[in-house]
Scaffold this motif. Structure first.
Motif, PDB file in Angstrom:
ATOM      1  N   LEU A 237       0.817  -1.104   0.181  1.00 19.88           N
ATOM      2  CA  LEU A 237       0.049   0.091   0.039  1.00 19.88           C
ATOM      3  C   LEU A 237       0.963   1.255  -0.064  1.00 19.88           C
ATOM      4  CD1 LEU A 237      -2.991   0.870   0.344  1.00 19.88           C
ATOM      5  CD2 LEU A 237      -2.706   1.342   2.786  1.00 19.88           C
ATOM      6  N   SER A 238       0.775   2.075  -0.895  1.00 20.54           N
ATOM      7  CA  SER A 238       1.628   3.060  -1.159  1.00 20.54           C
ATOM      8  C   SER A 238       1.040   4.361  -2.018  1.00 20.54           C
ATOM      9  CB  SER A 238       2.968   2.630  -1.798  1.00 20.54           C
ATOM     10  OG  SER A 238       3.642   3.961  -2.338  1.00 20.54           O
ATOM     11  N   THR A 239       1.611   5.495  -1.662  1.00 21.83           N
ATOM     12  CA  THR A 239       0.721   6.834  -2.388  1.00 21.83           C
ATOM     13  C   THR A 239       1.505   7.029  -3.747  1.00 21.83           C
ATOM     14  OG1 THR A 239       2.088   8.123  -0.935  1.00 21.83           O
ATOM     15  CG2 THR A 239      -0.048   7.754  -0.630  1.00 21.83           C
ATOM     16  N   SER A 240       2.600   6.087  -4.072  1.00 20.12           N
ATOM     17  CA  SER A 240       3.493   6.436  -5.444  1.00 20.12           C
ATOM     18  C   SER A 240       3.339   4.946  -6.201  1.00 20.12           C
ATOM     19  CB  SER A 240       4.858   6.570  -5.210  1.00 20.12           C
ATOM     20  OG  SER A 240       5.409   5.759  -4.291  1.00 20.12           O
ATOM     21  N   ILE A 241       2.463   4.074  -5.947  1.00 20.69           N
ATOM     22  CA  ILE A 241       2.337   2.930  -6.893  1.00 20.69           C
ATOM     23  C   ILE A 241       1.223   3.047  -7.888  1.00 20.69           C
ATOM     24  CG2 ILE A 241       1.784   0.442  -6.896  1.00 20.69           C
ATOM     25  CD1 ILE A 241       3.201   0.219  -4.569  1.00 20.69           C
ATOM     26  N   LEU A 242       1.500   2.634  -9.202  1.00 14.40           N
ATOM     27  CA  LEU A 242       0.449   2.659 -10.082  1.00 14.40           C
ATOM     28  C   LEU A 242      -0.781   1.366  -9.772  1.00 14.40           C
ATOM     29  CD1 LEU A 242      -0.729   3.806 -13.008  1.00 14.40           C
ATOM     30  CD2 LEU A 242       0.257   1.583 -13.985  1.00 14.40           C
ATOM     31  N   PRO A 243      -2.033   1.840  -9.574  1.00 12.55           N
ATOM     32  CA  PRO A 243      -3.026   0.870  -9.270  1.00 12.55           C
ATOM     33  C   PRO A 243      -3.223  -0.156 -10.457  1.00 12.55           C
ATOM     34  CG  PRO A 243      -4.207   3.058  -9.600  1.00 12.55           C
ATOM     35  CD  PRO A 243      -2.568   3.217  -9.798  1.00 12.55           C
ATOM     36  N   SER A 244      -2.689  -1.483 -10.503  1.00 11.08           N
ATOM     37  CA  SER A 244      -2.593  -2.157 -11.561  1.00 11.08           C
ATOM     38  C   SER A 244      -3.803  -2.965 -11.468  1.00 11.08           C
ATOM     39  CB  SER A 244      -1.547  -3.165 -11.183  1.00 11.08           C
ATOM     40  OG  SER A 244      -1.673  -4.445 -11.921  1.00 11.08           O
ATOM     41  N   ILE A 245      -4.679  -2.825 -12.802  1.00 10.18           N
ATOM     42  CA  ILE A 245      -5.684  -3.781 -12.863  1.00 10.18           C
ATOM     43  C   ILE A 245      -5.431  -5.181 -12.604  1.00 10.18           C
ATOM     44  CG2 ILE A 245      -7.550  -4.270 -14.737  1.00 10.18           C
ATOM     45  CD1 ILE A 245      -6.651  -1.185 -15.514  1.00 10.18           C
ATOM     46  N   THR A 246      -4.510  -5.668 -13.138  1.00  6.76           N
ATOM     47  CA  THR A 246      -3.930  -6.938 -12.937  1.00  6.76           C
ATOM     48  C   THR A 246      -3.810  -7.453 -11.609  1.00  6.76           C
ATOM     49  OG1 THR A 246      -2.736  -7.156 -15.038  1.00  6.76           O
ATOM     50  CG2 THR A 246      -2.009  -8.892 -13.672  1.00  6.76           C
ATOM     51  N   ASN A 247      -3.285  -6.581 -10.751  1.00  8.99           N
ATOM     52  CA  ASN A 247      -3.193  -7.123  -9.332  1.00  8.99           C
ATOM     53  C   ASN A 247      -4.289  -6.701  -8.661  1.00  8.99           C
ATOM     54  OD1 ASN A 247      -2.012  -7.232  -6.853  1.00  8.99           O
ATOM     55  ND2 ASN A 247      -0.960  -5.106  -6.753  1.00  8.99           N
ATOM     56  N   LYS A 248      -5.247  -5.863  -9.291  1.00  2.00           N
ATOM     57  CA  LYS A 248      -6.776  -5.860  -8.524  1.00  2.00           C
ATOM     58  C   LYS A 248      -7.423  -7.136  -8.852  1.00  2.00           C
ATOM     59  CE  LYS A 248     -10.520  -2.542  -8.633  1.00  2.00           C
ATOM     60  NZ  LYS A 248     -10.964  -1.506  -9.248  1.00  2.00           N
ATOM     61  N   SER A 249      -7.396  -7.678  -9.900  1.00  2.63           N
ATOM     62  CA  SER A 249      -7.981  -9.021 -10.586  1.00  2.63           C
ATOM     63  C   SER A 249      -7.415 -10.231  -9.812  1.00  2.63           C
ATOM     64  CB  SER A 249      -7.687  -9.193 -11.909  1.00  2.63           C
ATOM     65  OG  SER A 249      -8.126  -8.069 -12.780  1.00  2.63           O
ATOM     66  N   LEU A 250      -6.231 -10.102  -9.445  1.00  5.79           N
ATOM     67  CA  LEU A 250      -5.532 -11.294  -8.626  1.00  5.79           C
ATOM     68  C   LEU A 250      -5.899 -11.231  -7.152  1.00  5.79           C
ATOM     69  CD1 LEU A 250      -1.760 -11.051 -10.135  1.00  5.79           C
ATOM     70  CD2 LEU A 250      -3.608 -12.837 -10.860  1.00  5.79           C
ATOM     71  N   MET A 251      -6.113 -10.005  -6.646  1.00  3.21           N
ATOM     72  CA  MET A 251      -6.487 -10.035  -5.277  1.00  3.21           C
ATOM     73  C   MET A 251      -7.868 -10.584  -5.206  1.00  3.21           C
ATOM     74  SD  MET A 251      -5.514  -6.305  -3.711  1.00  3.21           S
ATOM     75  CE  MET A 251      -4.807  -5.310  -5.003  1.00  3.21           C
TER      76      MET A 251
END
Length: 339
Positions: A237-251
Motif C-alpha cells: 500500500l503506497s501513494t506512489s504505486i500505479l493501481p494495477s488492474i492485473t493486481n486488482k484482479s489477482l486479489m
C-alpha cells in the motif's frame, strides 16, 4: 499479408491496418475518426512535448478457443485514464467513448489478433496528449486521444518462468505525492536509468523502495509486487504505486481461492519470509520472482528455491489467463466480447 509467426512474436510494435482518434476542441470531445496513418501531426509547442501532458493505458484482446475475441476489464482502464486526467488536468474521456474506441480499433484490426493456441494477444495502447500550442505552464485547451494496436508475444522472453530482480536504491521512480499513481510517461522516463542498470547487472527488472524512507517495497519499473505466505496474498500500500488492474484482479481471485488479502506497507526484510512472490501487470500478467538482490546491503532474498514458479502463482496465472481467453467462467463480468 504474409502469415505471421504468431508463436514467436516479441513484445514490440508492428504496423497494423488502422488506428482510431478523437479530438477534444472547444470544450468537447468530437466524433471517432479512423486513420491508417501511423504519424501524428503535432505543433512544436504542444503541451505534451513540453510539460508532459501525456497519459496512456495498456490492455489486451484475446482470441478464445471458441473463436470469440475478448477484451479484459476495459472499463477499469477507462477509469484509470480518467483518474490520470484528474491528476494532470486533462479532460476526462467518458467510459462509453473509451469503450467505443477500443471496440472499433479491435474490430478494424481483427486479422492481427493472434490465434488461440499461440499464447500471443493483441496489445491495445490508448494515448491521450495535450496538443494546443503554448509556452506558459498551464493545461492545454485541445487534446488528442488515439488508440493503436499491435500483436505481441510474452513480455519476458521465457514466458511464465521465474526471474531475478534487483533493488536499486539510488533512483526513485516517483515521489509519495507525485505522479506515481497516474499512468504518465514521466514515470517511465524516471525508471529508464534504474532499468538499464538492472539489465546491465543481469537482472530482468529493477525494484524500487519507497522514496521517503527507503524501507518498504514499492513496485518494479513496470509492474506491481505481491508476496504469498501463510495462505495470504500481500501487496504494498503506497501513494506512489500505479493501481494495477492485473493486481486488482489477482486479489479477487486469491480471495476466491480462500486466501486472505492484505494491502499494507511491506518492509524490505519481510521479503525473506515469502513462500512465493511475483511482479504483475498487463504485459507479463505474472512474472514469478526467483530472487530479489539488494546489492548495496549485500543481501539476497531467494524466494523460489528450485527456480520454478510456485503453486499459488501458477494457479493464479492459469486462472486469470483462463478468464481472459474464455476457458474459465467470467463470474465478475470482467470480459467484453467483441461482437
Amino acid at each position: 499479408m504474409k502469415e505471421l509467426d504468431w508463436a514467436n512474436l516479441s513484445f514490440g510494435y508492428m504496423r497494423t491496418d488502422y488506428n482510431v482518434r478523437i479530438y477534444y476542441r472547444n470544450g468537447a470531445w468530437g466524433e471517432l475518426e479512423v486513420s491508417s496513418e501511423e504519424y501524428l501531426n503535432l505543433h512544436m509547442a504542444a503541451t505534451c512535448l513540453h510539460y508532459g501532458q501525456e497519459a496512456f493505458e495498456g490492455l489486451k484482446a484475446f482470441r478464445g478457443k471458441d473463436g470469440k475475441v475478448r477484451i479484459f476489464r476495459l472499463e477499469e482502464n477507462a477509469a484509470r485514464l480518467q483518474s490520470t486526467c484528474r491528476g494532470i488536468l486533462m479532460p476526462e474521456l467518458p467510459t462509453e467513448r473509451f469503450k467505443e474506441a477500443v471496440l472499433k480499433v479491435v474490430k478494424l484490426n481483427e486479422r492481427f489478433i493472434p490465434p488461440y493456441e499461440t499464447g500471443a494477444s493483441l496489445y491495445i495502447r490508448p494515448l491521450l496528449i495535450g496538443t494546443s500550442a503554448q509556452v506558459g505552464v498551464h493545461p492545454a485547451s485541445e487534446y488528442l486521444f488515439v488508440i493503436f494496436v499491435t500483436p505481441v508475444g510474452p513480455y519476458f522472453k521465457g514466458g511464465f518462468a521465474t526471474n531475478p530482480y534487483v533493488i536499486i536504491r539510488e533512483f526513485d521512480r516517483a515521489a509519495p505525492h507525485g505522479t506515481g499513481i497516474y499512468k504518465v510517461g514521466g514515470n517511465y522516463a524516471a525508471s529508464l536509468r534504474a532499468n538499464k542498470k538492472a539489465h546491465d547487472l543481469g537482472y530482468s527488472c529493477e525494484f524500487y523502495l519507497d522514496a521517503k524512507e527507503k524501507k518498504y517495497i514499492d513496485e518494479c519499473g513496470a509492474a506491481n509486487f505481491f508476496g504469498i505466505k501463510d495462505n495470504t496474498y500481500i501487496t504494498p500500500l503506497s501513494t506512489s504505486i500505479l493501481p494495477s488492474i492485473t493486481n486488482k484482479s489477482l486479489m479477487q481471485l486469491a480471495e476466491d481461492m480462500g486466501m486472505k488479502v492484505e494491502r499494507r506497507p511491506v518492509p524490505e526484510e519481510e521479503l525473506s519470509t515469502f513462500e512465493e512472490a511475483g511482479a504483475c501487470g498487463t504485459a507479463a500478467v505474472i512474472s514469478p520472482i526467483e530472487r530479489i538482490d539488494d546489492l548495496e546491503n549485500g543481501k539476497s532474498y531467494v524466494i523460489s528455491k528450485d527456480g520454478k514458479p510456485g503453486p499459488v502463482c501458477t494457479k493464479l496465472y492459469n486462472k486469470l489467463r483462463g478468464i481472459q481467453y474464455g476457458d474459465e467462467p467470467d463470474t465478475y463480468g470482467w470480459v467484453t466480447i467483441v461482437e
